[in-house]
Design a protein around this motif. Structure first.
Motif, PDB file in Angstrom:
ATOM      1  N   GLU A 135     -17.950  32.400 -14.090  1.00  0.00           N
ATOM      2  CA  GLU A 135     -17.227  32.146 -12.843  1.00  0.00           C
ATOM      3  C   GLU A 135     -17.658  33.128 -11.756  1.00  0.00           C
ATOM      4  OE1 GLU A 135     -12.642  32.489 -11.225  1.00  0.00           O
ATOM      5  OE2 GLU A 135     -13.011  32.301 -13.375  1.00  0.00           O
ATOM      6  N   ALA A 141     -17.263  27.504  -9.621  1.00  0.00           N
ATOM      7  CA  ALA A 141     -16.422  28.641 -10.019  1.00  0.00           C
ATOM      8  C   ALA A 141     -14.951  28.213 -10.085  1.00  0.00           C
ATOM      9  CB  ALA A 141     -16.593  29.791  -9.027  1.00  0.00           C
ATOM     10  N   GLN A 142     -14.523  27.440  -9.108  1.00  0.00           N
ATOM     11  CA  GLN A 142     -13.141  26.965  -9.084  1.00  0.00           C
ATOM     12  C   GLN A 142     -12.861  26.001 -10.234  1.00  0.00           C
ATOM     13  OE1 GLN A 142     -12.989  25.369  -5.097  1.00  0.00           O
ATOM     14  NE2 GLN A 142     -12.266  27.303  -4.215  1.00  0.00           N
ATOM     15  N   LEU A 173     -14.347  26.080 -13.205  1.00  0.00           N
ATOM     16  CA  LEU A 173     -14.229  26.893 -14.414  1.00  0.00           C
ATOM     17  C   LEU A 173     -12.877  27.607 -14.458  1.00  0.00           C
ATOM     18  CD1 LEU A 173     -17.224  26.252 -14.747  1.00  0.00           C
ATOM     19  CD2 LEU A 173     -17.611  28.648 -15.333  1.00  0.00           C
ATOM     20  N   ARG A 174     -12.397  28.064 -13.311  1.00  0.00           N
ATOM     21  CA  ARG A 174     -11.087  28.707 -13.242  1.00  0.00           C
ATOM     22  C   ARG A 174      -9.983  27.727 -13.616  1.00  0.00           C
ATOM     23  NH1 ARG A 174      -8.470  32.611 -14.448  1.00  0.00           N
ATOM     24  NH2 ARG A 174     -10.501  33.595 -14.089  1.00  0.00           N
ATOM     25  N   GLN A 223      -9.933  27.375 -17.287  1.00  0.00           N
ATOM     26  CA  GLN A 223      -9.337  28.563 -17.888  1.00  0.00           C
ATOM     27  C   GLN A 223      -7.809  28.494 -17.882  1.00  0.00           C
ATOM     28  OE1 GLN A 223     -11.577  30.181 -19.799  1.00  0.00           O
ATOM     29  NE2 GLN A 223     -11.217  32.172 -18.870  1.00  0.00           N
TER      30      GLN A 223
END
Length: 212
Positions: free
Chosen positions: A93, A107-108, A110-111, A114
Motif C-alpha cells: 500500500e 493503495a486505497q 488494498l486498504r 485490509q
C-alpha cells in the motif's frame, strides 16, 4: 474574479502535450512494478485463504476431540500468519502511494481489503467463541456435587421444577445467542463478498497491464 479564474485555467494545447507524454512514459515505466505488486498481493490473499481453511479444519477437530492445547497452538500459528500477511499488504500500500508508482487508487483498494479482512477475522473468532460456548439451553452442567447410588444412577441436585419465568429466560437467552451467531455469520459473508469484489478489480487491472 470569475473572469480571472477562467483565464488562468486556460492552457495552451502545445504546452500540455509534453506533460501528457511524460505522464504516459512514467506510467509505462512503472507498469511492470505495479503488475508485480498486484501479483504479490493476490499471492498474499491466497495465503490468507489457506490459513482460514486450516483454522476452520482445526476448529472442527477441536469441537470433536476437545484438544485445547492443539487448538490454541493452531490459533497462535494462524495469528502469526495473518500478521505477516497484513504487514506485507501495508508495505505494498505504501509503495503504491509513493511517487514512483503514483497509484493511489490501488493503495486505497488494498486498504479497503485490509479493513474487510480485519472484520472477517474478528467475526470468525466471535463465531468460534459462540460455538464453543454453545446455546444456553444445551450447555452441560457439572455433576460433581450429585450423590451416586448406582453406577448409572444418581440423585441430581440440578433437577428442579422449571417455572414459567425460568423457561422464558432460557428461550430469550437462546434467541439472543442465535441472533449473535447469525449476525456474525452474515458479517463474515458480507466481508467475503466485498473482498472478492476488490480481488476481481485487481485481476482486471492485471489483465489491463499485461495487455499493454
Amino acid at each position: 474574479m470569475e473572469d480571472f479564474e477562467k483565464k488562468v485555467s486556460i492552457t495552451d494545447p502545445m504546452d500540455s502535450e509534453p506533460e501528457t507524454a511524460a505522464a504516459s512514459a512514467d506510467a509505462s515505466a512503472a507498469a511492470p512494478q505495479v503488475l508485480d505488486l498486484l501479483r504479490r498481493f493476490l499471492a498474499v490473499q491466497q495465503r490468507r485463504a489457506e490459513a482460514y481453511a486450516r483454522l476452520k479444519s482445526g476448529f472442527a477437530e477441536y469441537m470433536v476431540s476437545g484438544g485445547e492445547v492443539a487448538y490454541q497452538q493452531l490459533c497462535g500459528e494462524i495469528t502469526a500468519e495473518f500478521n505477516d500477511c497484513s504487514k506485507q499488504v501495508i508495505e505494498m500500500e505504501s509503495l503504491f502511494m509513493a511517487p514512483d508508482y503514483g497509484r493511489v487508487d490501488l493503495a486505497q483498494m488494498l486498504r479497503a481489503v485490509q479493513v474487510q479482512e480485519k472484520q472477517k477475522l474478528h467475526l470468525t473468532a466471535t463465531i468460534q467463541l459462540l460455538k464453543k460456548a454453545s446455546r444456553p439451553s444445551e450447555r452441560l452442567v457439572s455433576h460433581e456435587n450429585c450423590t451416586f447410588k448406582k453406577p448409572m444412577q444418581h440423585n441430581c441436585v440440578h433437577l428442579h421444577e422449571i417455572t414459567e419465568a425460568e423457561g422464558t429466560e432460557e428461550v430469550e437467552a437462546d434467541a439472543e445467542y442465535d441472533n449473535a451467531l447469525n449476525e456474525a455469520i452474515r458479517g463474515v459473508q458480507d466481508a467475503v463478498t466485498t473482498i472478492n469484489e476488490h480481488l476481481e478489480e485487481v485481476r482486471y487491472e492485471i489483465e489491463a497491464l499485461e495487455s499493454q
